[in-house]
Design an enzyme around this catalytic site. Sequence first.
Site, mmCIF file in Angstrom:
data_model
loop_
_atom_site.group_PDB
_atom_site.id
_atom_site.type_symbol
_atom_site.label_atom_id
_atom_site.label_comp_id
_atom_site.label_asym_id
_atom_site.label_seq_id
_atom_site.Cartn_x
_atom_site.Cartn_y
_atom_site.Cartn_z
ATOM 1 N N ASP A 189 -45.224 56.281 -49.177
ATOM 2 C CA ASP A 189 -44.491 55.150 -49.718
ATOM 3 C C ASP A 189 -43.976 54.375 -48.668
ATOM 4 O O ASP A 189 -43.741 55.005 -47.429
ATOM 5 C CB ASP A 189 -43.533 55.316 -50.759
ATOM 6 C CG ASP A 189 -42.449 54.231 -50.932
ATOM 7 O OD1 ASP A 189 -42.971 53.270 -51.286
ATOM 8 O OD2 ASP A 189 -41.030 54.466 -51.123
ATOM 9 N N ASP A 239 -41.200 51.616 -48.491
ATOM 10 C CA ASP A 239 -39.825 51.040 -48.290
ATOM 11 C C ASP A 239 -38.782 52.162 -48.728
ATOM 12 O O ASP A 239 -39.270 53.113 -49.531
ATOM 13 C CB ASP A 239 -39.443 50.200 -49.408
ATOM 14 C CG ASP A 239 -40.132 48.651 -49.064
ATOM 15 O OD1 ASP A 239 -39.480 47.785 -48.607
ATOM 16 O OD2 ASP A 239 -41.241 48.683 -49.372
HETATM 17 MG MG LIG Z 1 -39.510 53.640 -51.481
#
Ligand SMILES: [Mg+2]
Length: 301
Positions: free
Chosen positions: A91, A93
């Site tokens: 992932d 962010d």
């Molecule tokens: Mg995230």
Amino acid sequence: MSEQSVPAQADSILCLISNPLDPVLNSKIVARIQDETGGEINWLAQKTACEIIAPKTGNTEQIAREILAGLPVDVALVPKQNRRKKLLLADMDSTMINEECIDELADELGLKPEIAEITAKAMRGELDFTEALATRVKLLRGLDLQAIKQVRRERISLAPGGRVLVHTMKEYGSYCALVSGGFTLFADYFAKRIGFDEATANVLEFDKSETLTGRVVPPIVDSSTKVRRLDELRKKLGIQDRQTLAVGDGANDLAMLKKAGMGVALHAKPAIAAAAPFRIEHGDLSALLYLQGYNEEEFVR
Ligand SMILES: [Mg+2]
């Protein structure tokens, strides 16, 4: 179905991992743990990461946690087999970067509190991801490309340990993919800076004057896209689920974490951490190398 399972202790390794900036492990405390668990001690990085190979007792994680008594050390029991993974899905962010890009964009328009609240709820799994994304992107309407690039340059920082994680895994023959429910403008840029082989993310729609229309170009990258990409890449590489590693912090990462051979929740919201197969709460992204048995001398910085 996930191939993650609790290994028989003799086929497993107990990992003890602290943060490189707060390396609190010492031989005394590790010896105290080994006294009770049995197995062999192997240091991966001085004061930072250590493993106990093939512990003899059944409840090694619990024993370690009790002896560590609140010290900032992550404890994980991992299988010996297929320890070094061939594929990483990460992932972006709050995982590979420290911020939530959409919240930083919102700040440009003076909307950070409003949008950050929706982001936080979505990442805890309290809102439908696609709906929450549409609501927030709509609020960003009118923001221009130059302002977005400035946010990208000035407000986003790489999460510690990320570059060494990707560079080392690649050096040892793994494929590394960034999968983000955020935006290609950020994901493509940071994937390149960190060293990922590829990036998947949502495409923001612009009008002719290079300002945001408030819409995302379909299809939306959501939780199911992340799982699908894991599957596609696994097949392309001709490997098994158990040879894959995934890391993330949000509700939209959970399906991917459960599907991967080793799914790690990193500094995640409590409900996500509790549901994920593995958790790193104290270490940085280099913890994922220690979980795979890399020692510090093998790191590619
Ligand atoms: Mg995230």
